[in-house]
Design an enzyme around this catalytic site. Structure first.
Site, mmCIF file in Angstrom:
data_model
loop_
_atom_site.group_PDB
_atom_site.id
_atom_site.type_symbol
_atom_site.label_atom_id
_atom_site.label_comp_id
_atom_site.label_asym_id
_atom_site.label_seq_id
_atom_site.Cartn_x
_atom_site.Cartn_y
_atom_site.Cartn_z
ATOM 1 N N LYS A 105 -0.116 75.285 -8.521
ATOM 2 C CA LYS A 105 0.203 76.268 -9.811
ATOM 3 C C LYS A 105 -0.910 77.539 -9.176
ATOM 4 O O LYS A 105 -1.908 77.586 -8.574
ATOM 5 C CB LYS A 105 -0.625 75.627 -10.927
ATOM 6 C CG LYS A 105 -0.145 74.427 -11.378
ATOM 7 C CD LYS A 105 1.298 74.307 -12.013
ATOM 8 C CE LYS A 105 1.784 72.944 -12.550
ATOM 9 N NZ LYS A 105 3.117 73.357 -13.279
ATOM 10 N N HIS A 121 13.517 66.376 -8.657
ATOM 11 C CA HIS A 121 12.869 66.793 -9.864
ATOM 12 C C HIS A 121 13.817 66.862 -11.025
ATOM 13 O O HIS A 121 14.964 66.921 -10.553
ATOM 14 C CB HIS A 121 12.017 68.188 -9.722
ATOM 15 C CG HIS A 121 11.283 68.759 -11.126
ATOM 16 N ND1 HIS A 121 11.905 68.939 -12.197
ATOM 17 C CD2 HIS A 121 10.069 68.407 -11.066
ATOM 18 C CE1 HIS A 121 11.026 69.317 -12.942
ATOM 19 N NE2 HIS A 121 9.894 68.995 -12.399
#
Length: 469
Positions: A166, A285
């Site tokens: 992130k 994902h």
């Protein structure tokens, strides 16, 4: 009479067959059906079977050119949903010949492609599928599976640790690679591209792949452990996706990644075949899954998407956390975690499993717990998911007050403490907090993490819950 009788006839006359005995080769589906007012459940269930197999709205003369009895889907059992007015579970059996071998795409196009817009139904949800061994054997499945992955990584007897880098968008490739290195160096097994990191103006894919490979090799050299970064190969075209996977293989990294729902099952299956042929692990994902699976009365349950992924191919897939910020009730989550990992799963309605599923020799998939988890969750995660899992801490690593590497150290120490405590026979559910506190005396990094996240919880009622018995 000679000729055929034109006109519209009720579906239930042809497609509702309560006397039908299912075959071992049938694909079985459990649908949650909410009929429109005035539509009887038998007609609604038969309509589902018809519209997802051989039926159309009127009788056609070309029906006479084939054997409908051989090819039609049949609604063979209907039961009311306890506690819900006007909801029914309708069981439908599809003959295997309706489906192309080795194609999840075709299976879904047939079973859920058209029927969900059907006017006679107010809502429709596919709760579960029973895939027969005869059909499963036409799929390669996961590129490698759980045991081969452990052997490739040389890591045994504990869950694996990951971290999503992130901020997910906006970093340059060099700064991104630096964050990857720090996390791996601190003690994580994997770092991860976020699902929407593909190849944007601020960071093109090739630059990212190069800097991440450098980070992996540096961290491996310094720790003596095998490391990986899920390089997201998802792209706008199938050819571009494979090009990225080829480049990853040339760099010698162990694992790539794909967003299987937005990328599509056809692309995913192609990538899974490439990964097996070339020794790459494949991380999956599930971006977009909640669009499909979150409503209780309409769409498709995630356990169906999970089964489809095991057939299409992937070595890891995100599967909720039970304890973090994203949806997932414990019994339901453990139900599809078992469907991903085990070879044989018994029918168990208390966990949302409608059919006994035999995967024969298809490799298993490692479930990934990710989303709003931190060191205080470690005992619960170790207890719930067991060894064959990846525990992924994004903010729970990068949010450490001292930086990324200490955040990774804190997670690794917490995990090792939980695994050791479990192996010594201690009860992680009851003693979890004490185990983490004890470990934090020996690790300043863990102590700092414990202090930051001591009160954070994401307590909301799950939207998708089990029906009352």
């Amino acid at each position: 009479s000679v000729g055929f009788k034109a006109g519209v006839k009720e579906y239930k006359l042809t497609y509702y067959t309560p006397e039908y005995e299912t075959k071992d080769t049938d694909i079985l589906a459990a649908f949650r059906v909410t009929p429109q007012p005035g539509v009887p459940p038998e007609e609604a269930g038969a309509a589902v079977x018809a519209e997802s197999s051989t039926g159309t709205w009127t009788t056609v003369w070309t029906d006479g050119l084939t054997s409908l009895d051989r090819y039609k889907g049949r609604c063979y059992h209907i039961e009311p949903v306890p506690g819900e007015a006007d909801q029914y579970i309708c069981y439908v059996a599809y003959p295997l010949d309706l489906f192309e071998e080795g194609s999840v795409t075709n299976m879904f196009t047939s079973i859920v492609g058209n029927v969900f817009g059907f006017k006679a139904l107010r809502a429709l949800r596919l709760e579960d599928l029973r895939i027969p061994p005869a059909y499963i054997k036409t799929f390669q499945g996961p590129p490698h599976g759980i045991q081969v992955e452990r052997d490739k990584l040389n890591k045994y007897g504990r869950p694996l640790l990951g971290c999503t880098i992130k901020p997910k968008l906006g970093l340059s490739a060099k700064n991104y690679g630096r964050a990857v290195y720090e996390c791996l160096r601190g003690g994580l097994d994997f770092t991860k591209d976020d699902e929407n990191v593909n190849s944007q103006p601020f960071m093109r894919w090739r630059d990212r792949f190069l800097f991440c490979a450098e980070a992996i090799y540096k961290a491996q050299a310094e720790t003596g452990e095998i490391k990986g970064h899920y390089l997201n190969a998802t792209a706008g075209t199938w050819e571009e996706m494979i090009k990225r996977a080829v480049f990853a293989r040339e760099l010698g990294v162990p694992i790539v990644m794909h967003d299987y729902l937005t990328g599509g099952f056809t692309a995913n299956t192609s990538l899974a075949h490439y990964c097996r042929d070339n020794g790459l692990l494949l991380h999956i994902h599930r971006a977009m899954h909640a669009v499909i699976d979150r409503q209780k009365n309409h769409g498709m349950h995630f356990r169906v998407l999970a089964k489809a992924l095991r057939m299409s191919g992937g070595d890891h897939i995100h599967a909720g956390t039970v304890v973090g910020k994203l949806e997932g009730e414990r019994d339901i989550t453990l139900g599809f975690v078992d469907l991903l990992r085990d070879d044989f799963i018994e029918k168990d309605r208390s966990r949302g499993i409608y059919f006994t599923q035999d995967w024969v020799s298809l490799p298993g998939v490692i479930p990934v717990a990710s989303g709003g988890i931190h060191v205080w969750h470690m005992p619960a995660l170790t207890e719930i998911f067991g060894d064959d899992s990846v525990l992924q801490f994004g903010g729970g690593t990068l949010g450490h007050p001292w930086g990324n590497a200490p955040g990774a150290v804190a997670n690794r120490v917490a995990l090792e403490a939980c695994v050791q405590a479990r192996n010594e026979g201690r009860d992680l559910a009851a003693e979890g907090n004490a185990i983490i506190r004890e470990a934090s005396k020996w690790s300043l990094e863990l102590a700092a993490a414990c202090e930051v996240w001591k009160e954070i919880k994401f307590e909301f009622k799950a939207v998708d819950t089990l029906d009352p018995e």
